[in-house]
Design a protein around this motif. Structure first.
Motif, PDB file in Angstrom:
ATOM      1  N   LYS A  83      73.212  47.401  36.467  1.00 26.46           N
ATOM      2  CA  LYS A  83      73.245  48.705  35.912  1.00 26.46           C
ATOM      3  C   LYS A  83      72.998  48.644  34.656  1.00 26.46           C
ATOM      4  CE  LYS A  83      75.537  52.745  35.592  1.00 26.46           C
ATOM      5  NZ  LYS A  83      74.776  54.103  35.775  1.00 26.46           N
ATOM      6  N   GLN A  84      73.614  47.889  33.807  1.00 31.35           N
ATOM      7  CA  GLN A  84      73.608  47.921  32.395  1.00 31.35           C
ATOM      8  C   GLN A  84      72.150  47.657  31.965  1.00 31.35           C
ATOM      9  OE1 GLN A  84      77.128  44.998  31.682  1.00 31.35           O
ATOM     10  NE2 GLN A  84      75.969  45.064  30.030  1.00 31.35           N
ATOM     11  N   ALA A  85      71.098  47.169  32.740  1.00 32.24           N
ATOM     12  CA  ALA A  85      70.032  46.697  32.225  1.00 32.24           C
ATOM     13  C   ALA A  85      69.004  47.968  32.430  1.00 32.24           C
ATOM     14  CB  ALA A  85      69.482  45.754  33.183  1.00 32.24           C
ATOM     15  N   PHE A  86      69.372  48.707  33.348  1.00 31.26           N
ATOM     16  CA  PHE A  86      68.680  50.199  33.690  1.00 31.26           C
ATOM     17  C   PHE A  86      69.404  51.360  32.779  1.00 31.26           C
ATOM     18  CE2 PHE A  86      67.263  48.128  37.483  1.00 31.26           C
ATOM     19  CZ  PHE A  86      66.080  48.869  38.030  1.00 31.26           C
ATOM     20  N   ASP A  87      70.732  51.269  32.722  1.00 33.79           N
ATOM     21  CA  ASP A  87      71.133  52.277  32.094  1.00 33.79           C
ATOM     22  C   ASP A  87      72.325  52.119  30.894  1.00 33.79           C
ATOM     23  OD1 ASP A  87      72.548  54.786  31.792  1.00 33.79           O
ATOM     24  OD2 ASP A  87      73.677  54.807  33.616  1.00 33.79           O
ATOM     25  N   PRO A  88      71.844  51.329  29.651  1.00 37.86           N
ATOM     26  CA  PRO A  88      72.575  50.728  28.957  1.00 37.86           C
ATOM     27  C   PRO A  88      73.890  51.720  28.556  1.00 37.86           C
ATOM     28  CG  PRO A  88      70.426  51.151  27.948  1.00 37.86           C
ATOM     29  CD  PRO A  88      70.276  51.384  29.346  1.00 37.86           C
ATOM     30  N   ASN A  89      73.723  53.058  28.339  1.00 40.31           N
ATOM     31  CA  ASN A  89      74.805  53.852  28.001  1.00 40.31           C
ATOM     32  C   ASN A  89      75.631  54.415  28.896  1.00 40.31           C
ATOM     33  OD1 ASN A  89      74.248  53.575  25.051  1.00 40.31           O
ATOM     34  ND2 ASN A  89      72.464  54.741  25.455  1.00 40.31           N
ATOM     35  N   GLY A  90      75.213  54.174  30.341  1.00 38.43           N
ATOM     36  CA  GLY A  90      76.219  54.479  31.445  1.00 38.43           C
ATOM     37  C   GLY A  90      76.096  56.022  31.711  1.00 38.43           C
ATOM     38  N   ILE A  91      75.009  56.658  31.273  1.00 37.16           N
ATOM     39  CA  ILE A  91      75.171  58.178  31.693  1.00 37.16           C
ATOM     40  C   ILE A  91      74.560  58.584  33.080  1.00 37.16           C
ATOM     41  CG2 ILE A  91      74.256  58.618  29.163  1.00 37.16           C
ATOM     42  CD1 ILE A  91      71.532  59.244  30.695  1.00 37.16           C
ATOM     43  N   LEU A  92      73.875  57.519  34.054  1.00 40.03           N
ATOM     44  CA  LEU A  92      73.727  57.996  35.063  1.00 40.03           C
ATOM     45  C   LEU A  92      74.827  58.010  36.198  1.00 40.03           C
ATOM     46  CD1 LEU A  92      71.035  59.228  35.650  1.00 40.03           C
ATOM     47  CD2 LEU A  92      70.070  57.057  36.272  1.00 40.03           C
TER      48      LEU A  92
END
Ligand SMILES: Cc1cc2nc3c(=O)[nH]c(=O)nc-3n(C[C@H](O)[C@H](O)[C@H](O)COP(=O)(O)OP(=O)(O)OC[C@H]3O[C@@H](n4cnc5c(N)ncnc54)[C@H](O)[C@@H]3O)c2cc1C
Length: 488
Positions: free
Chosen positions: A462-471
């Motif tokens: 999840k972090q690799a795809f979405d580093p800021n956790g917005i999705l």
């Protein structure tokens, strides 16, 4: 105050300093998609504050309707820059709280991506936008003698994008597999705005990690899907339906096992327990017997002679096991009438009490009868009303509880009952969800299914795809107190 995947959340919603709710965000969204495509009236925010999951709610700040992949990319870039949550959404029919804006933000409504781009009869593929309604896709390919088998019960309203992101199943899963078995390629946009493609029209393709499979069932937490290429089959030439009534649930389970042991894989093998049958009969007046423990609805499709042979053979097996009655439909209309019992199950049950909670604990087929009797025991123990129906052929049960969300004490008992149902399913070698996904509803049970190490690995993805956790924050994983430093 807690952290939900990188976003600071108070009881009222996201911390003011994290999400800029002022008009400048609105103007920037309007500049990307147009004034008409950004909605934020109180009514619309309320309408998008829930999906098909009872109890779970959370209003978004804006509902945005992009029409092009470029617009999706620009909205995501803006949201990522400003740390605004983005919740991708199709028709909102998921049963896991998967599209609830738990940390407010932008609901990205993908229903305008509703174009069937290409039906490729040489490669047996169809390329579509994620907003195409599942049943519309069925109709379009069937008009060309082709077949897209995944058929979730919600297919008249659900979108293909939602089906794929949710990893939806359906009634034809036993013979044909589920949505994930038909996804060949995707176009998708990362939360950071990059537009990427994976897979394509090749049935064989092992170049690198299988990102297509990873995105299927990712529940809108890794990327926004903007185009899909799906596999098709030739449309079977004929179909027949039968119904079997059994005095004991164990007989129904035995008929399922023996049919498959006889090397017959029916397209559909659905079951309803006695309490579901009673309610369905009161609702739809189908004249179902009320003195049996279960009914099985079976469909077979394929070449006509083979279908007839399979249906005769299943009828013999059912009688031998001790079915009280076996009825075979002679016409497609009769078949549809028989299937109506299954199709109206949820509607019938949801009339009983104000709140209907439907789960999908799944067990190996051989444990079906044990699981149904365990559900009955648990309902009795916690004094809650649970009716069970589902996909007998693949052990995917839908224990459905009729309750009232205004009664806190009863809701506690319902929660405890479902927690025990999941425990039993896991003990029997099953899973907490066969097709509805984790969302918010089952996030707290996921560690029991995949283990802490599994959760940690999934979070690193999840972090690799979405580093800021917005999705789609708050989905799949429960609240994660130490996520924020990852984003820093
Ligand atoms: C009456 C009824 C019957 C049902 N029967 C079945 C059944 O038989 N089998 C079954 O599996 N499910 C069933 N469901 C559950 C649900 O309909 C399915 O899971 C369906 O796939 C959801 O589609 P949707 O368009 O409504 O998606 P939504 O509910 O809008 O979204 C589902 C998930 O996908 C994500 N998402 C949506 N679009 C995108 C996109 N473009 N990119 C990235 N992520 C996206 C969302 O964020 C969310 O996590 C049923 C529901 C109802 C109400």
């Amino acid at each position: 105050m807690e952290k939900v995947l990188g976003l600071t959340v108070t009881d009222e919603g996201v911390d003011d300093c994290m999400v800029d709710t002022n008009s400048s965000i609105r103007s920037r969204l309007c500049a990307i998609v147009g004034e008409d495509s950004v909605r934020d009236s109180a009514n619309e925010r309320h309408a998008y504050s829930y999906d098909a999951t009872p109890i779970v709610t959370g209003a978004p700040d804006w509902i945005v309707f992009p029409q092009t992949t470029r617009q999706v990319s620009e909205v995501l870039r803006l949201a990522n820059e400003e740390r605004i949550p983005v919740i991708p959404r199709g028709s909102g029919t998921n049963l896991a709280g998967g599209t609830v804006a738990v940390a407010a933000g932008i609901v990205l409504n993908m229903t305008r991506f509703n174009r069937i781009v290409e039906i490729d009869e040489s490669n047996l593929t169809v390329t579509v936008g994620p907003g195409v309604i599942t049943a519309d896709l069925h109709r379009a390919v069937e008009a060309r003698g082709l077949f897209y088998p995944p058929d979730p019960g919600s297919m008249r309203i659900s979108t293909i994008g939602g089906n794929v992101a949710q990893g939806a199943g359906g009634m034809r899963g036993l013979k044909y597999g589920v949505t994930k078995d038909y996804v060949l390629g995707l176009e998708y946009v990362l939360p950071t705005g990059e537009i990427l493609r994976c897979g394509g029209k090749n049935y064989k393709d092992v170049a690198g990690y299988d990102l297509t499979r990873l995105l299927v069932g990712s529940e809108g937490t890794l990327a926004v899907i903007t185009e899909l290429t799906l596999k098709l089959l030739p449309l079977p030439e004929s179909k027949r339906t039968m119904v079997v009534y059994c005095k004991r649930m164990v007989d129904a389970a035995r008929i399922v096992e023996r049919t498959i042991a006889a090397k017959i894989i029916p397209a559909t093998m659905e079951f309803l327990d006695q309490s579901t049958m009673r309610v369905v009969d009161q609702f739809a007046h189908l004249g179902l017997p009320t003195d049996v423990a279960a009914m099985l609805l079976i469909e077979q499709d394929g070449v006509e002679q083979q279908v007839d042979r399979d249906i005769d053979r299943i009828a013999q097996i059912a009688r031998k096991v001790g079915a009280t009655d076996v009825q075979v439909a002679n016409t497609p209309e009769d078949g549809a009438r028989l299937m109506a019992a299954r199709r109206s199950a949820l509607a019938a049950l949801s009339r009983l009490r104000p709140t209907t909670i439907l789960e999908d604990a799944t067990v190996p087929r051989s444990e079906l009868a044990t699981m149904v009797s365990e559900i009955e025991r648990i309902a009795e123990k916690y004094q809650v009303q649970i009716c069970t129906f589902g996909h007998a052929g693949d052990g995917n049960l839908h224990p459905t509880c009729m309750t009232d969300e205004r009664d806190a004490e009863e809701l506690e008992r319902v929660d405890a009952a479902f927690a025990e149902i999941f425990e039993v399913a896991l003990r029997l070698g099953g899973t907490i969800t066969g097709e509805h996904g984790v969302g918010m509803a089952k996030a707290k049970f996921l560690p029991k299914r995949v283990g802490e190490d599994g959760i940690q690995l999934m979070m690193r993805l999840k972090q690799a795809f979405d580093p800021n956790g917005i999705l789609n924050p708050g989905k799949i994983f429960v609240r994660v107190p130490d996520w924020q430093h990852v984003a820093e």
